[in-house]
Design a protein around this motif. Structure first.
Motif, mmCIF file in Angstrom:
data_model
loop_
_atom_site.group_PDB
_atom_site.id
_atom_site.type_symbol
_atom_site.label_atom_id
_atom_site.label_comp_id
_atom_site.label_asym_id
_atom_site.label_seq_id
_atom_site.Cartn_x
_atom_site.Cartn_y
_atom_site.Cartn_z
ATOM 1 N N MET A 185 6.258 4.922 6.632
ATOM 2 C CA MET A 185 5.956 3.760 7.472
ATOM 3 C C MET A 185 4.529 3.283 7.215
ATOM 4 N N ALA A 186 3.586 4.229 7.122
ATOM 5 C CA ALA A 186 2.201 3.862 6.840
ATOM 6 C C ALA A 186 2.084 3.184 5.476
ATOM 7 N N ILE A 187 2.779 3.719 4.474
ATOM 8 C CA ILE A 187 2.746 3.112 3.143
ATOM 9 C C ILE A 187 3.380 1.733 3.176
ATOM 10 N N GLY A 188 4.488 1.585 3.906
ATOM 11 C CA GLY A 188 5.155 0.291 4.008
ATOM 12 C C GLY A 188 4.275 -0.772 4.636
ATOM 13 N N VAL A 189 3.501 -0.378 5.642
ATOM 14 C CA VAL A 189 2.602 -1.332 6.309
ATOM 15 C C VAL A 189 1.508 -1.786 5.347
ATOM 16 N N VAL A 190 0.887 -0.844 4.642
ATOM 17 C CA VAL A 190 -0.204 -1.185 3.723
ATOM 18 C C VAL A 190 0.316 -2.003 2.535
ATOM 19 N N ALA A 191 1.444 -1.582 1.957
ATOM 20 C CA ALA A 191 1.989 -2.296 0.796
ATOM 21 C C ALA A 191 2.495 -3.683 1.191
ATOM 22 N N GLY A 192 3.167 -3.770 2.340
ATOM 23 C CA GLY A 192 3.688 -5.062 2.773
ATOM 24 C C GLY A 192 2.603 -6.078 3.073
ATOM 25 N N ASP A 193 1.449 -5.596 3.475
ATOM 26 C CA ASP A 193 0.352 -6.501 3.833
ATOM 27 C C ASP A 193 -0.546 -6.837 2.651
ATOM 28 N N SER A 194 -0.333 -6.193 1.504
ATOM 29 C CA SER A 194 -1.277 -6.293 0.396
ATOM 30 C C SER A 194 -1.462 -7.715 -0.121
ATOM 31 N N VAL A 195 -0.377 -8.436 -0.358
ATOM 32 C CA VAL A 195 -0.462 -9.812 -0.842
ATOM 33 C C VAL A 195 -0.248 -10.806 0.294
ATOM 34 N N ALA A 196 0.770 -10.558 1.109
ATOM 35 C CA ALA A 196 1.086 -11.492 2.196
ATOM 36 C C ALA A 196 -0.053 -11.591 3.200
ATOM 37 N N GLY A 215 1.915 -11.804 6.675
ATOM 38 C CA GLY A 215 1.650 -10.377 6.550
ATOM 39 C C GLY A 215 2.503 -9.553 7.492
ATOM 40 N N ILE A 216 2.632 -10.007 8.741
ATOM 41 C CA ILE A 216 3.447 -9.290 9.722
ATOM 42 C C ILE A 216 4.905 -9.265 9.284
ATOM 43 N N GLY A 217 5.379 -10.386 8.761
ATOM 44 C CA GLY A 217 6.763 -10.448 8.306
ATOM 45 C C GLY A 217 7.021 -9.490 7.152
ATOM 46 N N ALA A 218 6.084 -9.401 6.208
ATOM 47 C CA ALA A 218 6.249 -8.492 5.065
ATOM 48 C C ALA A 218 6.226 -7.037 5.517
ATOM 49 N N MET A 219 5.327 -6.704 6.443
ATOM 50 C CA MET A 219 5.275 -5.333 6.945
ATOM 51 C C MET A 219 6.558 -4.975 7.685
ATOM 52 N N ALA A 220 7.022 -5.894 8.539
ATOM 53 C CA ALA A 220 8.249 -5.638 9.304
ATOM 54 C C ALA A 220 9.454 -5.503 8.379
ATOM 55 N N ALA A 221 9.519 -6.341 7.353
ATOM 56 C CA ALA A 221 10.642 -6.273 6.411
ATOM 57 C C ALA A 221 10.628 -4.958 5.638
ATOM 58 N N THR A 222 9.455 -4.509 5.208
ATOM 59 C CA THR A 222 9.358 -3.260 4.455
ATOM 60 C C THR A 222 9.751 -2.061 5.309
ATOM 61 N N VAL A 223 9.216 -2.000 6.523
ATOM 62 C CA VAL A 223 9.544 -0.887 7.417
ATOM 63 C C VAL A 223 11.009 -0.949 7.837
ATOM 64 N N GLY A 224 11.516 -2.154 8.109
ATOM 65 C CA GLY A 224 12.921 -2.297 8.476
ATOM 66 C C GLY A 224 13.853 -1.852 7.355
ATOM 67 N N LEU A 225 13.506 -2.217 6.116
ATOM 68 C CA LEU A 225 14.312 -1.791 4.968
ATOM 69 C C LEU A 225 14.246 -0.279 4.800
ATOM 70 N N LEU A 226 13.078 0.301 5.039
ATOM 71 C CA LEU A 226 12.931 1.750 4.975
ATOM 72 C C LEU A 226 13.861 2.437 5.968
ATOM 73 N N ILE A 227 13.870 1.968 7.205
ATOM 74 C CA ILE A 227 14.724 2.566 8.235
ATOM 75 C C ILE A 227 16.194 2.436 7.856
ATOM 76 N N THR A 228 16.575 1.263 7.365
ATOM 77 C CA THR A 228 17.971 1.041 6.973
ATOM 78 C C THR A 228 18.392 1.994 5.861
#
Length: 320
Positions: free
Chosen positions: A127-138, A240-253
């Motif tokens: 989850m921590a990695i997903g937040v950092v990676a998802g926010d990197s460009v967005a 940025g919030i959308g990218a983080m949420a999408a990454t974490v959501g995909l991880l959970i799925t």
């Protein structure tokens, strides 16, 4: 000085051949073109860009909060095991069974590091990695600084590589935070000595520590594929919030799919499937089958989604 000014500043100044020749700006007729940028200069620029990305990542309050949560997990696990094992009771319960590593913490505090990694790897660490990676460009796009970064002469490819390298560095840092916190707590609350492996063999403490360092490296490597996936998602949106949420959501799925028995044929191709294979390091001899499959799978995900992120980012019309 702002992030955009710090990174893009040299690209906005007069060119080097103007300063050397003494010609004023605007008198370019008949001027000899400047020589191409040397490799040492490009290397220094790339390192500076990477250092800038690291400062941005580790200065964010959100990043520090994530690292604080990760550091707190071993503390909670250690205190819980300490309370549960008072009076000679076993954390494994009456049947003698229990999660790998957890039941051995009371005999050797080093096992708290292994148990903490096993506890954080399914969700907290990724989850921590997903937040950092998802926010990197967005995140840069949503704040309006991405356009100014692209003015600098680094190029989109090197900028993307610097961002991915900062994500990988965070993977290592997050894993080490869990391990260091667990070692401090484990050595403080429990006895430490020779290490009994999961296979029943006993090895010296020094051997156990070396195995622990290898496990930490394998856990950090297990997050490489998720980092590339999050980077790709980050290039698809300006939120940025959308990218983080999408990454974490995909991880959970994907984690849910990985635990549905009816989908066992699909599971070996999911990036978290071999995450817990690091436990095989604590056997004698080490069983490398699952470990190598995990590393190969992470490499495939990194190559596929890293290439997709590059293709998207280098052709993207940045207006933010």
């Amino acid at each position: 000085m702002s992030r955009a000014e710090t990174t893009a500043g040299p690209g906005l100044q007069d060119s080097g051949h103007q300063r050397l020749s003494g010609e004023p700006a605007g008198h370019g007729a008949g001027r000899v073109p400047a020589p191409p940028e040397s490799r040492p200069t490009r290397a220094v620029w790339s390192l500076g860009l990477f250092g800038s990305e690291l400062l941005i990542v580790f200065r964010r309050a959100r990043t520090l909060a994530l690292l604080g949560v990760l550091a707190g997990v071993p503390i909670l696990v250690g205190i819980a095991v300490r309370i549960e094992t008072r009076g000679g009771r076993s954390v494994a319960g009456d049947d003698g069974g229990g999660p790998a590593f957890l039941e051995q913490i009371s005999n050797n505090g080093l096992f708290l590091a292994f148990a903490s990694l096993a506890a954080t790897l399914p969700f907290f660490l990724p989850m921590a990695i997903g937040v950092v990676a998802g926010d990197s460009v967005a995140g840069e796009a949503s704040t309006g600084t991405l356009r100014y970064l692209l003015v600098a002469p680094a190029g989109r490819t090197r900028l993307l590589l610097a961002k991915y390298a900062s994500v990988l560095t965070f993977c290592v840092a997050a894993t080490l935070v869990v391990v260091l916190s667990a070692v401090i707590v484990g050595f403080s609350l429990f006895p430490v000595g020779d290490v009994t492996l999961l296979s029943g063999n006993t090895v010296p403490l020094s051997d156990g520590i070396l195995r622990g360092l290898l496990i930490a490296l394998l856990v950090a490597s297990s997050l490489v594929g998720l980092g590339a996936l999050g980077l790709f998602i980050s290039t698809l949106t300006d939120s940025g919030i959308g990218a983080m949420a999408a990454t974490v959501g995909l991880l959970i799925t994907i984690q849910i799919v990985n635990n549905i028995p009816q989908l066992h044929a699909l599971q070996p191709y999911l990036f978290p499937h071999y995450w817990l294979s690091f436990a095989d390091v604590m056997r004698a001899p080490v069983i490398w089958t699952g470990i190598l499959k995990n590393l190969a799978l992470q490499a495939v995900y990194a190559a596929v989604f890293g290439s997709a992120a590059w293709a998207r980012f280098t052709t993207r019309d940045v207006t933010a």
